[in-house]
Design a protein around this motif. Structure first.
Motif, PDB file in Angstrom:
ATOM      1  N   LEU A 125       0.753  -1.159  -0.059  1.00 41.00           N
ATOM      2  CA  LEU A 125       0.020  -0.095   0.161  1.00 41.00           C
ATOM      3  C   LEU A 125       1.013   1.255  -0.206  1.00 41.00           C
ATOM      4  O   LEU A 125       0.698   2.219  -1.005  1.00 41.00           O
ATOM      5  N   VAL A 126       1.835   1.071   0.931  1.00 40.50           N
ATOM      6  CA  VAL A 126       2.710   2.453   1.002  1.00 40.50           C
ATOM      7  C   VAL A 126       3.606   2.830  -0.292  1.00 40.50           C
ATOM      8  O   VAL A 126       3.587   3.737  -0.749  1.00 40.50           O
ATOM      9  N   PHE A 127       4.211   1.377  -0.825  1.00 42.32           N
ATOM     10  CA  PHE A 127       5.075   1.767  -1.979  1.00 42.32           C
ATOM     11  C   PHE A 127       4.154   2.130  -3.271  1.00 42.32           C
ATOM     12  O   PHE A 127       4.693   2.937  -4.071  1.00 42.32           O
ATOM     13  N   ILE A 128       3.325   1.539  -3.234  1.00 45.84           N
ATOM     14  CA  ILE A 128       2.307   1.774  -4.350  1.00 45.84           C
ATOM     15  C   ILE A 128       1.990   3.233  -4.737  1.00 45.84           C
ATOM     16  O   ILE A 128       2.131   3.777  -5.643  1.00 45.84           O
ATOM     17  N   PHE A 129       1.189   3.817  -3.642  1.00 43.78           N
ATOM     18  CA  PHE A 129       0.928   5.080  -3.750  1.00 43.78           C
ATOM     19  C   PHE A 129       1.932   6.304  -3.721  1.00 43.78           C
ATOM     20  O   PHE A 129       2.044   7.323  -4.493  1.00 43.78           O
ATOM     21  N   ILE A 130       3.093   5.839  -2.825  1.00 45.11           N
ATOM     22  CA  ILE A 130       4.220   6.599  -3.149  1.00 45.11           C
ATOM     23  C   ILE A 130       5.106   6.660  -4.536  1.00 45.11           C
ATOM     24  O   ILE A 130       5.066   7.665  -5.155  1.00 45.11           O
ATOM     25  N   GLY A 131       5.162   5.416  -4.664  1.00 42.76           N
ATOM     26  CA  GLY A 131       5.552   5.078  -6.380  1.00 42.76           C
ATOM     27  C   GLY A 131       4.691   5.846  -7.373  1.00 42.76           C
ATOM     28  O   GLY A 131       5.435   6.383  -8.241  1.00 42.76           O
ATOM     29  N   ALA A 132       3.751   5.792  -7.340  1.00 42.32           N
ATOM     30  CA  ALA A 132       2.868   6.282  -8.485  1.00 42.32           C
ATOM     31  C   ALA A 132       2.946   7.944  -8.567  1.00 42.32           C
ATOM     32  O   ALA A 132       2.959   8.495  -9.482  1.00 42.32           O
ATOM     33  N   ALA A 133       2.917   8.338  -7.179  1.00 45.65           N
ATOM     34  CA  ALA A 133       3.001   9.797  -7.217  1.00 45.65           C
ATOM     35  C   ALA A 133       4.245  10.285  -7.669  1.00 45.65           C
ATOM     36  O   ALA A 133       4.274  11.182  -8.482  1.00 45.65           O
TER      37      ALA A 133
ATOM     38  N   LEU B 147       6.383   8.532 -10.064  1.00 47.81           N
ATOM     39  CA  LEU B 147       6.413   8.540 -11.285  1.00 47.81           C
ATOM     40  C   LEU B 147       5.828   9.502 -12.068  1.00 47.81           C
ATOM     41  O   LEU B 147       6.147   9.786 -13.339  1.00 47.81           O
ATOM     42  N   LYS B 148       4.573   9.786 -11.451  1.00 45.24           N
ATOM     43  CA  LYS B 148       3.779  10.879 -12.184  1.00 45.24           C
ATOM     44  C   LYS B 148       4.541  12.304 -12.427  1.00 45.24           C
ATOM     45  O   LYS B 148       4.417  13.304 -13.183  1.00 45.24           O
ATOM     46  N   GLU B 149       5.313  12.436 -11.198  1.00 42.49           N
ATOM     47  CA  GLU B 149       5.958  13.759 -11.016  1.00 42.49           C
ATOM     48  C   GLU B 149       7.330  13.853 -11.727  1.00 42.49           C
ATOM     49  O   GLU B 149       7.678  14.932 -12.264  1.00 42.49           O
TER      50      GLU B 149
END
Length: 312
Positions: free
Chosen positions: A115-123, A125-127
């Motif tokens: 959960l932590v890795f996914i939402f941090i990683g997605a943010a 990669l978008k930035e």
């Protein structure tokens, strides 16, 4: 209500229900039998396929293919992870009836880390899209290491979490079924089983650093990334006991997994260079690679593997 919201509700309800059945109701059982492990492995795979069908119906074909591709990637990576868990239990001498207990908490910890890795990683990669190059290179390096490096020996004394715990927690000398035994002289005394959990959780952390970038090569949609990861993780406990009975049967599987990682890493780099590999082709490459690795392992398996199958 949007299709994504509907599927979020379905996902939350389904996983919550299955957690109660697969973990809570089985907490008193000992070592999971081969038959039971095989049954639960099939159940989790069928549930993933059914959920993918629900995504197809509500969100469209593209999202469904992304989910299925992500699920297969995470499931294949999980197989290699489980062999590491088997080594950990062997080193610590954890008997079968306690392995299920460690895996239960290990799975819950893995879900939280994902959960932590996914939402941090997605943010991120978008930035910062240049991170795709780094993640892609990391996957290719991991693939090379997996294919051509020997099996790393598990050395608990070098694990940083174990070192930290031993510094602050007095230890008992034998494996017990409890994490903490008693409170005496204002000190918590930890059992070696607690140390096993620490090693498993730290391994989960390393595995997450490999698997999360792999799924981001398929999609950046948090819903697809999270659901495909969770479905793969939830089936780990049953898959572990299935594979522990067939240790050595899939000798060439790690090469297939390494090839998949390399493909996903290259796909991630090419995507940044303007070359887009269709999701259908990615899915085909993953399925064919896994099939070839499994068939090769079965056809070229050693005689002692047949003896394991007869006694499983």
């Amino acid at each position: 209500m949007s299709p994504t919201t509907i599927m979020w509700i379905v996902f939350a309800a389904l996983i919550s229900f299955m957690l109660v059945i697969d973990l809570s109701l089985n907490r008193k059982s000992g070592r999971v039998s081969f038959k039971k492990a095989a049954t639960w492995t099939v159940v989790w795979m069928l549930l993933a396929l059914l959920f993918g069908g629900g995504i197809w119906y509500t969100m469209g074909q593209q999202k469904a293919l992304e989910f299925l591709t992500g699920y297969l990637i995470e499931q294949s990576l999980s197989v290699d992870n489980l062999f590491v868990f088997i080594m950990i239990f062997t080193v610590f001498g954890v008997r079968g009836e306690l392995q299920a207990k460690v895996l239960k908490w290990g799975i819950l910890g893995a879900i939280v880390m994902r959960l932590v890795f996914i939402f941090i990683g997605a943010a991120l990669l978008k930035e910062f899209q240049w991170l795709f190059y780094i993640f892609g290179a990391l996957l290719v390096y991991t693939a090379w290491k997996m294919a051509f490096s020997g099996d790393d020996e598990i050395e608990p004394d070098k694990n940083p979490l174990v070192k930290l715990a031993r510094r602050f927690l007095p230890m008992t000398k034998r494996i017990r079924g409890d994490w903490f035994i008693t409170r005496r002289m204002q000190l918590w005394i930890a059992s070696p089983l607690f140390m096993v959990l620490l090693v498993v959780e730290s391994s989960d952390l390393v595995f997450a650093m490999d698997s999360i970038p792999a799924i981001f090569a398929i999609t950046l949609d948090p819903f697809i990334v999270l659901t495909s990861n969770v479905f793969a993780i939830m089936g780990l406990r049953s898959l572990f006991f299935l594979l522990s009975n067939l240790m050595g049967m899939f000798a060439y599987l790690k090469f297939g997994i390494a090839l998949i990682l390399a493909f996903v890493g290259v796909k991630m780099i090419l995507m940044m260079l303007g070359f887009h590999i269709p999701i259908s082709l990615s899915l085909a490459v993953i399925v064919v690679t896994l099939a070839i690795a499994v068939v090769a392992s079965l056809l070229l398996r050693k005689p002692e593997t047949d003896e394991l199958l007869e006694t499983a």
